[in-house]
Design an enzyme around this catalytic site. Structure first.
Site, PDB file in Angstrom:
ATOM      1  N   SER A 199      -9.566  -2.235 -10.970  1.00  0.00           N
ATOM      2  CA  SER A 199      -9.217  -2.171  -9.557  1.00  0.00           C
ATOM      3  C   SER A 199     -10.215  -2.974  -8.740  1.00  0.00           C
ATOM      4  O   SER A 199     -11.431  -2.741  -8.833  1.00  0.00           O
ATOM      5  CB  SER A 199      -9.239  -0.702  -9.113  1.00  0.00           C
ATOM      6  OG  SER A 199      -9.054  -0.618  -7.740  1.00  0.00           O
ATOM      7  N   ALA A 200      -9.706  -3.920  -7.929  1.00  0.00           N
ATOM      8  CA  ALA A 200     -10.597  -4.856  -7.222  1.00  0.00           C
ATOM      9  C   ALA A 200     -11.560  -4.179  -6.245  1.00  0.00           C
ATOM     10  O   ALA A 200     -12.705  -4.598  -6.111  1.00  0.00           O
ATOM     11  CB  ALA A 200      -9.755  -5.897  -6.481  1.00  0.00           C
ATOM     12  N   HIS A 201     -11.090  -3.110  -5.569  1.00  0.00           N
ATOM     13  CA  HIS A 201     -11.955  -2.565  -4.506  1.00  0.00           C
ATOM     14  C   HIS A 201     -13.183  -1.830  -5.045  1.00  0.00           C
ATOM     15  O   HIS A 201     -14.061  -1.431  -4.292  1.00  0.00           O
ATOM     16  CB  HIS A 201     -11.161  -1.690  -3.524  1.00  0.00           C
ATOM     17  CG  HIS A 201     -10.781  -0.338  -4.022  1.00  0.00           C
ATOM     18  ND1 HIS A 201     -11.455   0.793  -3.639  1.00  0.00           N
ATOM     19  CD2 HIS A 201      -9.790   0.079  -4.836  1.00  0.00           C
ATOM     20  CE1 HIS A 201     -10.884   1.860  -4.196  1.00  0.00           C
ATOM     21  NE2 HIS A 201      -9.872   1.445  -4.931  1.00  0.00           N
ATOM     22  N   THR A 237       6.751 -10.017  -5.389  1.00  0.00           N
ATOM     23  CA  THR A 237       6.069 -11.248  -4.971  1.00  0.00           C
ATOM     24  C   THR A 237       4.553 -11.053  -5.016  1.00  0.00           C
ATOM     25  O   THR A 237       4.040 -10.057  -4.508  1.00  0.00           O
ATOM     26  CB  THR A 237       6.524 -11.622  -3.545  1.00  0.00           C
ATOM     27  OG1 THR A 237       7.946 -11.766  -3.590  1.00  0.00           O
ATOM     28  CG2 THR A 237       5.884 -12.912  -3.058  1.00  0.00           C
ATOM     29  N   CYS A 324     -13.879  21.858  -0.593  1.00  0.00           N
ATOM     30  CA  CYS A 324     -13.772  23.176   0.032  1.00  0.00           C
ATOM     31  C   CYS A 324     -12.343  23.405   0.492  1.00  0.00           C
ATOM     32  O   CYS A 324     -11.748  22.532   1.092  1.00  0.00           O
ATOM     33  CB  CYS A 324     -14.640  23.205   1.274  1.00  0.00           C
ATOM     34  SG  CYS A 324     -16.201  23.981   0.998  1.00  0.00           S
TER      35      CYS A 324
HETATM   36  N1  PLP Z   1      -9.564   5.434 -12.194  1.00  0.00           N
HETATM   37  C1  PLP Z   1     -10.824   5.693 -11.819  1.00  0.00           C
HETATM   38  C2  PLP Z   1     -11.841   6.033 -12.848  1.00  0.00           C
HETATM   39  C3  PLP Z   1     -11.171   5.659 -10.465  1.00  0.00           C
HETATM   40  O1  PLP Z   1     -12.425   5.919 -10.099  1.00  0.00           O
HETATM   41  C4  PLP Z   1     -10.169   5.331  -9.517  1.00  0.00           C
HETATM   42  C5  PLP Z   1     -10.480   5.347  -8.074  1.00  0.00           C
HETATM   43  O2  PLP Z   1     -11.281   6.126  -7.605  1.00  0.00           O
HETATM   44  C6  PLP Z   1      -8.875   5.048  -9.966  1.00  0.00           C
HETATM   45  C7  PLP Z   1      -8.608   5.102 -11.315  1.00  0.00           C
HETATM   46  C8  PLP Z   1      -7.787   4.664  -9.018  1.00  0.00           C
HETATM   47  O3  PLP Z   1      -7.960   3.332  -8.593  1.00  0.00           O
HETATM   48  P1  PLP Z   1      -7.240   2.758  -7.262  1.00  0.00           P
HETATM   49  O4  PLP Z   1      -7.993   3.331  -6.109  1.00  0.00           O
HETATM   50  O5  PLP Z   1      -7.384   1.286  -7.358  1.00  0.00           O
HETATM   51  O6  PLP Z   1      -5.826   3.186  -7.320  1.00  0.00           O
END
Ligand code: PLP
Length: 377
Positions: A199-201, A237, A324
């Site tokens: 995942s890029a972010h 796309t 919580c």
């Molecule tokens: N898998 C793990 C281990 C993660 O830490 C996360 C995001 O916190 C994800 C999957 C999900 O990724 P995305 O936010 O790109 O959907």
């Protein structure tokens, strides 16, 4: 001067400034649909190819093994549902108790469809032992999916050994490497994985874009039906701008992976030493050689939520290992799986340092914690 300290890089990261610059032309000028045959789309099409090549190189894959997706959640869902939905006599998959909910909830879906899912236990540092996998795997196992690095406690799994066991038993092996890609060196061939989610972010790329590695020859269903994009496996796309930015961010992180990892390790040690020298009563969860910069701590007789909010007031952003509700604090499934002792488990926080932290942020966070804890005792 920065007025806050962001120490939640396991949740998301700041966009790399070069990645931001790299994406701009594809939003403003070169906005052609990369699938169109006319010359106006040529630059977008070329950018898509270059991004795929660059990403493949960063993980030792072939470009045609990289499929662009909307991120980690989609890639994880594809691995589980795309593989389990192929009809054959094998009806069982294996995963671990500490996976992200993108995996756990996809597993719940395949369970509802009639497949069995085995959730492997971990030791108290959050490791899935190869011997545990050997105990549960059988000729009915179709897929083994074990995360590379845990998002809450940073434990890094023996992926190479686990993948080898899966293959010896004729099962496929997937790893959710969302926390690891761009932070730990990865070579898919050395690891021997069949599928890998990213995942890029999480590596200073944009949100809403990611990739899925599928080894050539792996039997898996397409995930999104529609047009013929992504080799006919994931229609829609292409988001060329985000894909270009993802490739730029990944390459920048991978180019500096060793020195950044060393820097983050130093920050971890510094923070822990300050807490220890101040006689703070805490447990460090996970392993010392886990995901660089990821520090999960449990404090005695304290609520993690309280620490999060007090730190927030001081301009420091971290996360907890609990949530919580109106009645009581819920301990996360990861903290439960590693059996953090009763007086400490509710007092769990996750500090995750990253690229935009300065070295002395470790000291500021440690001293802020000491000050809050001394007031609470
Ligand atoms: N898998 C793990 C281990 C993660 O830490 C996360 C995001 O916190 C994800 C999957 C999900 O990724 P995305 O936010 O790109 O959907």
């Amino acid at each position: 001067m920065k007025k806050y300290i962001y120490a939640d890089h396991a949740a998301t990261t700041k966009l790399d400034s070069e990645a931001f610059e790299a994406m701009k032309p594809y939003l403003l000028d070169e906005y052609g649909n990369a699938s169109q045959p006319y010359s106006f789309s040529r630059i977008a099409k070329k950018a898509l190819k270059q991004a795929r090549d660059a990403i493949a190189e960063c993980i030792g894959a072939h470009p045609q093994e990289i499929y662009f997706t909307s991120g980690g959640t989609e890639s994880d869902n594809w691995a589980i549902k795309g593989d389990m939905s192929i009809y054959d006599h094998k009806r069982v998959m294996i995963t671990s108790q500490i996976e992200h909910h993108a995996i756990l909830n996809a597993c719940a879906t395949v369970e509802r469809l009639g497949y069995s899912v085995i959730y492997l236990p971990v030791d108290n540092t959050g490791i899935v032992h190869p011997t545990t996998l050997l105990q549960y795997i059988s000729n009915q196992t179709k897929l083994v999916s074990i995360m590379f690095a845990n998002n809450e406690i940073g434990s890094v799994q023996p992926i190479q050994q686990l993948a080898a066991i899966a293959h010896e038993n004729e099962a496929l092996f997937h790893t959710d490497a969302v926390q690891a890609v761009g932070h730990i060196s990865i070579d898919v061939n050395e690891l021997g994985v069949d599928m890998l989610s990213a995942s890029a972010h999480k590596f200073n790329g944009p949100k809403g874009i990611g990739f899925f590695y599928i080894r050539k020859g792996t039997n898996i269903q397409p995930y999104v039906d529609g047009g013929s994009q992504e080799f006919g496996m994931r229609a829609g796309t292409e988001n060329v701008a985000a894909i270009v930015a993802m490739a730029t961010a990944l390459k920048n992180n991978v180019d500096h992976i060793q020195e950044e990892s060393k820097r983050l390790r130093k920050m971890e040690t510094h923070l822990l030493n300050i807490l220890t020298n101040a006689n703070v009563d805490f447990i460090r969860n996970g392993c010392e050689d886990g995901l660089p910069g990821n520090i999960s701590l449990s404090f005695k007789n304290i609520e993690g939520e309280m620490l999060l909010h007090r730190l927030d007031l001081m301009g420091i952003f971290i996360s907890t290992g609990s949530a919580c509700d109106s009645v009581k604090t819920q301990i996360s499934h990861v903290i439960k799986a590693i059996n953090v002792v009763e007086n400490y488990n509710k007092g769990t926080i996750r500090i995750s340092f990253g690229k935009d932290n300065l070295d002395h942020d470790a000291e500021i966070v440690a001293n802020a914690l000491i000050s809050i804890l001394s007031e609470s005792n």
